[in-house]
Design an enzyme around this catalytic site. Structure first.
Site, PDB file in Angstrom:
ATOM      1  N   GLY A 164      -6.728   4.986  -0.705  1.00 57.07           N
ATOM      2  CA  GLY A 164      -7.400   3.334  -0.846  1.00 57.07           C
ATOM      3  C   GLY A 164      -7.772   2.987  -0.787  1.00 57.07           C
TER       4      GLY A 164
ATOM      5  NE  ARG B  16      10.970 -18.674  -2.353  1.00 59.75           N
ATOM      6  CZ  ARG B  16      10.808 -18.659  -3.252  1.00 59.75           C
ATOM      7  NH1 ARG B  16       9.514 -18.006  -3.995  1.00 59.75           N
ATOM      8  NH2 ARG B  16      10.135 -19.634  -4.538  1.00 59.75           N
ATOM      9  CB  SER B  17       7.624 -18.028   4.820  1.00 55.69           C
ATOM     10  OG  SER B  17       8.297 -18.200   4.608  1.00 55.69           O
TER      11      SER B  17
ATOM     12  CG  HIS C 153      -8.216   1.442 -14.372  1.00 56.41           C
ATOM     13  ND1 HIS C 153      -8.244   2.066 -15.392  1.00 56.41           N
ATOM     14  CD2 HIS C 153      -8.850   1.938 -13.845  1.00 56.41           C
ATOM     15  CE1 HIS C 153      -9.847   3.017 -15.725  1.00 56.41           C
ATOM     16  NE2 HIS C 153      -9.926   2.597 -14.152  1.00 56.41           N
ATOM     17  CG  LEU C 154      -2.792   4.727 -14.386  1.00 58.66           C
ATOM     18  CD1 LEU C 154      -1.282   5.695 -14.964  1.00 58.66           C
ATOM     19  CD2 LEU C 154      -2.429   5.046 -12.832  1.00 58.66           C
ATOM     20  N   GLY C 155      -8.034   5.830 -13.473  1.00 59.36           N
ATOM     21  CA  GLY C 155      -9.250   6.178 -14.412  1.00 59.36           C
ATOM     22  C   GLY C 155      -9.254   7.341 -13.610  1.00 59.36           C
TER      23      GLY C 155
ATOM     24  CD  GLU D 267      -3.917   0.977   1.708  1.00 62.56           C
ATOM     25  OE1 GLU D 267      -4.323   2.188   1.763  1.00 62.56           O
ATOM     26  OE2 GLU D 267      -3.562  -0.357   1.928  1.00 62.56           O
TER      27      GLU D 267
ATOM     28  CG  HIS E  69       0.806 -13.924   2.268  1.00 65.98           C
ATOM     29  ND1 HIS E  69       1.650 -12.835   2.276  1.00 65.98           N
ATOM     30  CD2 HIS E  69      -0.395 -13.069   3.171  1.00 65.98           C
ATOM     31  CE1 HIS E  69       0.887 -11.699   3.314  1.00 65.98           C
ATOM     32  NE2 HIS E  69      -0.495 -12.405   3.471  1.00 65.98           N
TER      33      HIS E  69
END
Length: 143
Positions: free
Chosen positions: A84, A93-94, A108-110, A64, A91
């Protein structure tokens, strides 16, 4: 295709993180490309859960942080800003130590929403998690 509305200065972005969760977790922005933004985060006592592996919530914070920062550079700030709406993390891989690297790229950029892909990888380039972040594009209210 360059997606940024203004030039990105990594020093400015990193300074904006002072006294925030980003600073607390050690998140540092390291690279900007024409259509991506990269940040790193250590896997240490701040980002691990009791079993000694990276906490899933820390992955979400990194995703984020890098995704929402990128989103806000894709709008005409200060007229518009992004917050947000939804984040989804798988997830893969640890991690027990080292650093993880998050790279945000837009799907997407709206005008009213943005959707971002954030891949988090380890230092060897192995996928740690895949993340989808949906952002709302809002207009500043005139007072």
């Amino acid at each position: 295709m360059k997606i940024w509305q203004v030039e990105i200065d990594l020093d400015v972005i990193n300074a904006r993180g002072n006294n925030t969760m980003s600073e607390h977790l050690g998140i540092v922005f390291t690279e900007v490309g024409e259509d991506y933004l990269v940040a790193r985060m250590p896997v240490d006592q701040r980002t691990k859960q009791p079993l000694g592996i990276m906490h899933g919530g820390a992955s979400c914070v990194l995703a984020e942080t890098v995704g929402s920062t990128a989103a806000n550079y894709c709008v005409a700030f200060p007229t518009f800003y992004c917050v947000g709406l939804d984040i989804n993390t798988n997830h893969i891989r640890s991690m027990r130590g080292g650093e993880v690297i998050g790279t945000a790229r837009p799907f997407h950029l709206g005008k009213s929403t943005q959707v971002w892909s954030i891949e988090i990888k380890n230092e060897e380039g192995q996928l740690v998690s895949v993340n989808r972040l949906t952002m709302a594009v809002l207009q500043q209210k005139q007072i």
